[in-house]
Design a protein around this motif. Structure first.
Motif, PDB file in Angstrom:
ATOM      1  N   VAL A 199    -121.677  88.053  -6.398  1.00  0.00           N
ATOM      2  CA  VAL A 199    -120.391  87.678  -5.706  1.00  0.00           C
ATOM      3  C   VAL A 199    -119.676  86.831  -6.858  1.00  0.00           C
ATOM      4  O   VAL A 199    -118.408  86.986  -6.963  1.00  0.00           O
ATOM      5  N   GLU A 200    -120.483  86.106  -7.582  1.00  0.00           N
ATOM      6  CA  GLU A 200    -119.791  85.254  -8.457  1.00  0.00           C
ATOM      7  C   GLU A 200    -119.158  86.137  -9.733  1.00  0.00           C
ATOM      8  O   GLU A 200    -117.977  85.779 -10.061  1.00  0.00           O
ATOM      9  N   GLU A 201    -120.089  86.955 -10.361  1.00  0.00           N
ATOM     10  CA  GLU A 201    -119.605  87.822 -11.042  1.00  0.00           C
ATOM     11  C   GLU A 201    -118.385  88.849 -10.830  1.00  0.00           C
ATOM     12  O   GLU A 201    -117.370  88.930 -11.576  1.00  0.00           O
ATOM     13  N   ALA A 202    -118.445  89.137  -9.660  1.00  0.00           N
ATOM     14  CA  ALA A 202    -117.273  90.083  -9.131  1.00  0.00           C
ATOM     15  C   ALA A 202    -115.985  89.474  -8.954  1.00  0.00           C
ATOM     16  O   ALA A 202    -114.954  90.036  -9.292  1.00  0.00           O
ATOM     17  N   ALA A 203    -116.109  88.096  -8.361  1.00  0.00           N
ATOM     18  CA  ALA A 203    -114.813  87.197  -8.222  1.00  0.00           C
ATOM     19  C   ALA A 203    -114.280  86.940  -9.656  1.00  0.00           C
ATOM     20  O   ALA A 203    -113.161  87.058  -9.853  1.00  0.00           O
ATOM     21  N   ARG A 204    -115.100  86.794 -10.720  1.00  0.00           N
ATOM     22  CA  ARG A 204    -114.678  86.399 -12.028  1.00  0.00           C
ATOM     23  C   ARG A 204    -113.918  87.513 -12.503  1.00  0.00           C
ATOM     24  O   ARG A 204    -113.077  87.433 -13.155  1.00  0.00           O
ATOM     25  N   THR A 205    -114.599  88.821 -12.344  1.00  0.00           N
ATOM     26  CA  THR A 205    -114.193  89.892 -13.007  1.00  0.00           C
ATOM     27  C   THR A 205    -112.714  90.337 -12.491  1.00  0.00           C
ATOM     28  O   THR A 205    -111.606  90.594 -13.185  1.00  0.00           O
ATOM     29  N   VAL A 206    -112.542  90.245 -11.145  1.00  0.00           N
ATOM     30  CA  VAL A 206    -111.321  90.821 -10.482  1.00  0.00           C
ATOM     31  C   VAL A 206    -110.242  89.797 -10.694  1.00  0.00           C
ATOM     32  O   VAL A 206    -109.079  90.259 -10.937  1.00  0.00           O
ATOM     33  N   ILE A 207    -110.514  88.558 -10.697  1.00  0.00           N
ATOM     34  CA  ILE A 207    -109.557  87.544 -11.121  1.00  0.00           C
ATOM     35  C   ILE A 207    -109.088  87.398 -12.394  1.00  0.00           C
ATOM     36  O   ILE A 207    -107.659  87.394 -12.565  1.00  0.00           O
ATOM     37  N   THR A 208    -109.774  88.224 -13.439  1.00  0.00           N
ATOM     38  CA  THR A 208    -109.216  88.104 -14.820  1.00  0.00           C
ATOM     39  C   THR A 208    -108.658  89.345 -15.096  1.00  0.00           C
ATOM     40  O   THR A 208    -108.075  89.469 -16.221  1.00  0.00           O
ATOM     41  N   ARG A 209    -108.923  90.341 -14.317  1.00  0.00           N
ATOM     42  CA  ARG A 209    -108.759  91.681 -14.651  1.00  0.00           C
ATOM     43  C   ARG A 209    -107.491  92.330 -13.751  1.00  0.00           C
ATOM     44  O   ARG A 209    -106.898  93.278 -14.246  1.00  0.00           O
ATOM     45  N   VAL A 210    -107.418  91.963 -12.645  1.00  0.00           N
ATOM     46  CA  VAL A 210    -106.118  92.455 -11.691  1.00  0.00           C
ATOM     47  C   VAL A 210    -105.171  92.113 -12.101  1.00  0.00           C
ATOM     48  O   VAL A 210    -104.726  90.907 -12.598  1.00  0.00           O
ATOM     49  N   ASP A 211    -103.949  93.070 -12.388  1.00  0.00           N
ATOM     50  CA  ASP A 211    -102.746  92.761 -12.695  1.00  0.00           C
ATOM     51  C   ASP A 211    -102.174  91.688 -11.783  1.00  0.00           C
ATOM     52  O   ASP A 211    -101.611  92.011 -10.681  1.00  0.00           O
ATOM     53  N   ALA A 212    -101.898  90.502 -12.215  1.00  0.00           N
ATOM     54  CA  ALA A 212    -101.147  89.449 -11.382  1.00  0.00           C
ATOM     55  C   ALA A 212     -99.702  89.658 -11.194  1.00  0.00           C
ATOM     56  O   ALA A 212     -99.539  88.862 -10.030  1.00  0.00           O
ATOM     57  N   SER A 213     -99.315  90.551 -11.556  1.00  0.00           N
ATOM     58  CA  SER A 213     -97.802  90.925 -11.396  1.00  0.00           C
ATOM     59  C   SER A 213     -97.603  91.609 -10.087  1.00  0.00           C
ATOM     60  O   SER A 213     -96.631  91.791  -9.498  1.00  0.00           O
ATOM     61  N   SER A 214     -98.734  92.291  -9.718  1.00  0.00           N
ATOM     62  CA  SER A 214     -98.762  93.258  -8.433  1.00  0.00           C
ATOM     63  C   SER A 214     -98.646  92.333  -7.249  1.00  0.00           C
ATOM     64  O   SER A 214     -99.358  91.421  -7.184  1.00  0.00           O
ATOM     65  N   PRO A 215     -97.706  92.602  -6.185  1.00  0.00           N
ATOM     66  CA  PRO A 215     -97.593  91.736  -5.008  1.00  0.00           C
ATOM     67  C   PRO A 215     -98.748  91.990  -4.169  1.00  0.00           C
ATOM     68  O   PRO A 215     -99.109  91.097  -3.196  1.00  0.00           O
ATOM     69  N   ASP A 216     -99.831  92.688  -4.433  1.00  0.00           N
ATOM     70  CA  ASP A 216    -100.990  92.692  -3.807  1.00  0.00           C
ATOM     71  C   ASP A 216    -102.200  92.096  -4.415  1.00  0.00           C
ATOM     72  O   ASP A 216    -103.244  92.472  -3.943  1.00  0.00           O
ATOM     73  N   ALA A 217    -102.164  91.685  -5.659  1.00  0.00           N
ATOM     74  CA  ALA A 217    -103.026  91.377  -6.294  1.00  0.00           C
ATOM     75  C   ALA A 217    -103.948  90.170  -5.893  1.00  0.00           C
ATOM     76  O   ALA A 217    -105.333  90.461  -5.873  1.00  0.00           O
ATOM     77  N   ARG A 218    -103.453  89.154  -5.302  1.00  0.00           N
ATOM     78  CA  ARG A 218    -104.436  87.962  -4.719  1.00  0.00           C
ATOM     79  C   ARG A 218    -105.289  88.688  -3.793  1.00  0.00           C
ATOM     80  O   ARG A 218    -106.526  88.434  -3.538  1.00  0.00           O
ATOM     81  N   SER A 219    -104.558  89.558  -2.703  1.00  0.00           N
ATOM     82  CA  SER A 219    -105.361  90.007  -1.712  1.00  0.00           C
ATOM     83  C   SER A 219    -106.395  91.211  -2.192  1.00  0.00           C
ATOM     84  O   SER A 219    -107.442  91.092  -1.824  1.00  0.00           O
TER      85      SER A 219
END
Length: 207
Positions: free
Chosen positions: A156-176
């Motif tokens: 869970v920790e590694e998945a959270a770290r990976t998606v938080i740093t790799r998902v394009d933050a400019s996407s309106p759905d990024a946080r979700s």
């Protein structure tokens, strides 16, 4: 006639310069874990000599970056007190998303073997919080039980770290997306993740 000595005030410039150096180091190391002290100094708009007026060497600067980032994460973990493990995990991932730059820099620092243990020690409170959430979810059956607690907590920790740093933050759905990806590792289907966030919309708005 008596005179009074002027009140000595903290050197605001020194405090601001130190904060600026830490901010510059966070940004610079996040994109280049091996960034030199000269590169960091230039990013902060200071000379190498001026930077050394605040930090004895690069390791001292890195230790402060680790400490600052870890304190942010540990404070976040202390704020999450939802009894439902799924909601707690979603809220934790969402709040960490708001600290993406610090997640990125600590992830980069971990690549340097010299600071792996130091980073792990600094993040111990956050890791304990993740373990507690996962344990609660496994005990009540809301999170997957086919993976042992320590392993699932780390995944869970590694998945959270990976998606938080790799998902394009400019996407309106990024946080979700970051939150739902974290939940999926913990055992929720994508539909479950969507429904949970629909039931708790404030989770994606907190910072």
């Amino acid at each position: 006639m008596t005179t009074t000595s002027p009140v000595r005030r903290p050197r605001r410039d020194a405090v601001d310069n130190r904060a600026g150096i830490l901010a510059a180091a966070t940004e610079t190391i996040g994109s280049d874990p091996r960034a030199s002290i000269d590169t960091i100094a230039r990013s902060a708009g200071l000379s190498r000599r001026a930077l050394y007026g605040h930090f004895a060497d690069r390791d001292a600067l890195i230790r402060d970056v680790i400490s600052a980032g870890a304190q942010r994460f540990n404070d976040i973990a202390a704020r999450v007190d939802d009894t439902d493990a799924r909601v707690a995990l979603a809220r934790l991932a969402s709040l960490l998303w708001a600290e993406a730059s610090h997640v990125q820099v600590l992830a980069a620092i971990v690549l340097d073997d010299a600071h792996v243990q130091e980073t792990a020690d600094a993040l111990a409170p956050l890791r304990r919080a993740v373990v507690a959430i996962v344990r609660r979810g496994q005990d009540d059956g809301t999170l997957r039980t086919d993976v042992a607690l320590p392993t699932l907590a780390r995944l869970v920790e590694e998945a959270a770290r990976t998606v938080i740093t790799r998902v394009d933050a400019s996407s309106p759905d990024a946080r979700s997306l970051a939150v739902r990806a974290t939940l999926s590792i913990a055992g929720l289907s994508w539909r479950d993740g969507v429904e949970l966030l629909a039931a708790h919309p404030a989770i994606l708005e907190e910072d």
